[in-house]
Design an enzyme around this catalytic site. Sequence first.
Site, PDB file in Angstrom:
ATOM      1  N   CYS A  67      44.670  42.215  37.589  1.00 54.92           N
ATOM      2  CA  CYS A  67      44.200  42.771  36.321  1.00 54.92           C
ATOM      3  C   CYS A  67      43.352  44.019  36.549  1.00 54.92           C
ATOM      4  CB  CYS A  67      43.390  41.744  35.547  1.00 54.92           C
ATOM      5  SG  CYS A  67      44.342  40.276  35.153  1.00 54.92           S
TER       6      CYS A  67
ATOM      7  N   CYS B 288      35.051  44.672  30.371  1.00 52.78           N
ATOM      8  CA  CYS B 288      34.193  44.774  31.564  1.00 52.78           C
ATOM      9  C   CYS B 288      32.897  43.990  31.355  1.00 52.78           C
ATOM     10  CB  CYS B 288      33.843  46.232  31.864  1.00 52.78           C
ATOM     11  SG  CYS B 288      35.264  47.267  32.199  1.00 52.78           S
TER      12      CYS B 288
END
Lengths: 408, 137
Positions: free
Chosen positions: B37, B107
């Site tokens: 990812c 994030c």
Amino acid sequence: MALKFPIFMDAQSTTPCDPRVVDAMLPYFVEKFGHPASRNHPFGWEAEGAVDAARAKIARLINARDPKEVVFTSGGTEAINLALKGVAEMYREKGNHIVTTAIEQRAGLDTCKRLERLGFEVTYVPVQPNGLVDVDDVKKALTDKTILISVMFANNEIGAIQDIAAIGKLAKEKGIIFHTDATQATGKIPVDVEKMGIDLFSCTAHLIYGPKGVGALYVRRKAPRVRLAPMIDGGGHERGMRSGTLPVPLVVGFGRAAEICEEVMPEESARLGKLRDRLQDAILGSVDEAFLNGDPERRLPHNLNISFAYVEGESVLMGLNKETALSSGSACTSSTLEPSYVIAALGASAELAHSSIRFSLHRFNTEEEVEWVAKRTIEVVRRLRDMSPLYELAKEGVDIKSIQWKAE
Amino acid sequence: MAYSEKVVDHYNNPRNVGSFMKDTPGVGTGLVGAPECGDVMKLQIKVNLQTGVIEDAKFKTFGCGSAIASSSLATEWLKGKTVDEAGKIKNTDIVNELKLPPVKIHCSVLAEDAIKAALADYKTKWIKEGAAAASST
């Protein structure tokens, strides 16, 4: 010579205009502003003459038999759209199958996806680990319903140059129309629509030191005569295939850019190839687990694509972007978070696809710039590896693939 | 895409990069994300077993600049907090502090996951032994 920052090494996204191109264009804004389709006065004749001269220069660069075979568009994307959709609509009675590759640029892939939604069938031929299409795979994909083969000449990310002549020969044998997206190859390496059996050929000015906003589609007139359904209706310009007033200054610039490319190609490609090799050797010689993507031989001389294991591409660019313009994935897709589908198509792990960096050189790059970029890239990759948990695990001897990652 | 000043600062001057030995008493380790990812974070805390206060924190991150900044910021915030307080750090706090754009919110989510994973690891490894150690002295 002192270095000037930022250094541009992203020449497969666009190139600066050559000053000679700009000089050629300037008179066509104020002084020579006529409409090339105005048949009854000198303003129109002057503009038409300029357009014809540009058309001839582009025809010469790609060795088209007749300049009339060059149809101007707004750029490469439109040329590719016109080729694919134009053939699909025109030859629908004949068949509904298109053969292309998995690594075409987005204009090609997304147009094919739209055609699929309209009822066409598309086969996406895979590429080998070096990025080259096996011509036999193209051959095997053909059916009696195939109306078009579309294979890019050279790839925008890894620079891999396909065996276009062999595919052109195959297309001729089968009587199937052959389109190539040559936006990256035109003006950089020899291309020849006659010798290579190309029926449709897309290119764009801004990748050959010309202006943005103009491109061309070569449409073969003889053996076979290719017909296209237009996408833009109107005054019937460009042999009815692309209506709309031609942007004369841009067309003139495109012609001049093509002329310069033809003139300097042997010397320029040799020079850029040497600079590229130097960059490649410097980086691969100093960084462990850095992998060259694409075929080392059959690739564009100004292209270099490297995956740096254990560091993510965007973070590498962030470390360099004040001073150097490079790209990760391609400019068309870097606004998304998907890794490069081109690198993924080579069979590389998704992690390496996230770690690819493309360096692409241009006419005005210097040796000093190459040395500087190599040195900084090495520094940034090392710094990021020092903070990479994957690099740490690898150094401890842990096989990263053995860990059960929780993908989100 | 332009990065916020704070993201650039954390990227250029990451706080607390590094690792603790996993079996050091009081150390909890979280390893989250996945290489495919494009984001992996390792976040570690070192808790004082007597007081329950996080005395030190370290990270290593594979990912974009925003992922590096999110984890760097997390380690900064963790230091000095008790384990209970640390559990209350939310990804939205990180988004606000770093001014992350919508495409980079994941994030901050990963950083929150990393904090939670480190706390959980700390608790499984040391809470019983920690309690035992505290009562035996």
